[in-house]
Motif scaffolding. Structure first.
Motif, PDB file in Angstrom:
ATOM      1  N   ASN A  24      39.161  48.783  44.625  1.00 21.31           N
ATOM      2  CA  ASN A  24      39.630  47.936  43.522  1.00 21.31           C
ATOM      3  C   ASN A  24      41.146  47.911  43.354  1.00 21.31           C
ATOM      4  O   ASN A  24      41.653  47.360  42.377  1.00 21.31           O
ATOM      5  N   SER A  28      41.532  43.142  39.800  1.00 21.71           N
ATOM      6  CA  SER A  28      40.771  43.550  38.619  1.00 21.71           C
ATOM      7  C   SER A  28      40.617  42.359  37.672  1.00 21.71           C
ATOM      8  O   SER A  28      41.436  41.436  37.681  1.00 21.71           O
ATOM      9  N   PHE A 149      32.425  41.643  39.381  1.00 20.77           N
ATOM     10  CA  PHE A 149      33.289  42.822  39.484  1.00 20.77           C
ATOM     11  C   PHE A 149      32.585  44.074  38.985  1.00 20.77           C
ATOM     12  O   PHE A 149      32.778  45.168  39.521  1.00 20.77           O
ATOM     13  N   TYR A 157      33.420  42.225  46.968  1.00 19.32           N
ATOM     14  CA  TYR A 157      34.808  41.767  46.995  1.00 19.32           C
ATOM     15  C   TYR A 157      34.992  40.497  47.817  1.00 19.32           C
ATOM     16  O   TYR A 157      35.943  39.744  47.586  1.00 19.32           O
TER      17      TYR A 157
END
Length: 293
Positions: A24, A28, A149, A157
């Motif tokens: 991450n 974000s 997320f 991703y």
């Protein structure tokens, strides 16, 4: 000698109490009620990453490089790396996305990001109102990003990258429509020039240097900038320089002499003369009026 405090993804994760992992560290998404004091306290910070925000309800006062903006519902905001931001927010419902250029793995992603008009420093408005229809569509996209997320789905991703690209394309279209952005070939030259100036203005401030970088004569490059931006190349270089000088005067404790040296002025006297000619007051007077020193 203290530089301007930076705020990027590591600081953001520390602020909201989430572990920064290899997965991450480049992206974000957050809701307005998840953000702590760092983004809403009114303390200045230099933005490290690209950021976009969608505001649904509530209000905020945001300053970006000494320009103040009132944020209301059904507005969207873009912030670019390097800008100094302060925010006093009472946004009760909204989304934000923070990402760096490495998150987009597509070929030439850096050039693509720099081609998006909402991230250009030479544009006046980083914040635009949007219609109910556009807001509803983007809100759905942001919600999908937030849910993805916070999921544990396979190839998460990859999905987030695709969703982000879709949002950025929609945002760029809305921005171009609202700002009547010129997307001609000459405008593309301006975008390339902007990138070069932002990266090299500390060391290079001669028009001839940038003209050579763009394989043009200084006269031809000046004709393009005057036609598209209504300013000469020197004006554009000077704008970027003066904004950065203001940042250092207001947001650091560096002396005028230290700032002059940092930005490669021959001496403090020349720095003072250059700043006063552009701003109308000396660096010391400008710093004193900001109330921070």
């Amino acid at each position: 000698m203290e530089d301007i405090p930076q705020f990027g993804l590591p600081e953001f994760y520390k602020e909201i109490g989430i572990k920064n992992t290899d997965d991450n560290q480049a992206f974000s998404v957050f809701k307005s009620d998840e953000v702590g004091d760092a983004l809403n306290s009114g303390n200045p910070f230099r933005n490290v990453n690209y950021a976009i925000g969608l505001f649904n309800s509530g209000e905020a006062e945001i300053s970006i490089d000494f320009k103040s903006f009132k944020v209301r519902s059904k507005m969207i905001l873009a912030a670019s790396p390097g800008q100094v931001i302060t925010s006093m927010s009472d946004v009760s419902d909204g989304y934000g996305i923070i990402f760096n250029r490495d998150f987009l793995t597509r070929q030439k992603s850096e050039q693509w990001l720099k081609s998006l008009p909402m991230f250009h420093r030479f544009n006046v408005e980083p914040l635009i109102p949007i219609t109910n229809e556009a807001h509803s569509e983007l809100l759905d996209d942001f919600e999908k990003v937030w849910l993805e997320f916070h999921s544990e789905k396979r190839m998460k991703y990859d999905a987030l990258e695709s969703l982000l690209i879709l949002i950025l394309v929609k945002y760029a279209r809305l921005f171009e429509s609202s700002q009547k952005v010129d997307i001609s070939n000459q405008r593309q030259h301006i975008l390339k020039l902007e990138t070069l100036i932002n990266e090299q203005f500390k060391e290079h401030r001669k028009v001839s240097y940038y003209a050579e970088q763009m394989c043009m004569t200084p006269q031809h490059l000046n004709r393009i900038t005057n036609k598209v931006a209504g300013k000469s190349v020197s004006d554009l270089i000077h704008e970027v320089l003066i904004i950065e000088l203001k940042r250092y005067l207001v947001y650091t404790d560096m002396s005028s002499e230290e700032i002059a040296h940092h930005f490669n002025f021959h001496d403090n006297s020349y720095f003072t003369k250059t700043f006063k000619k552009a701003v109308g007051e000396t660096p010391k007077a400008f710093r004193g009026k900001q109330g921070n020193f």
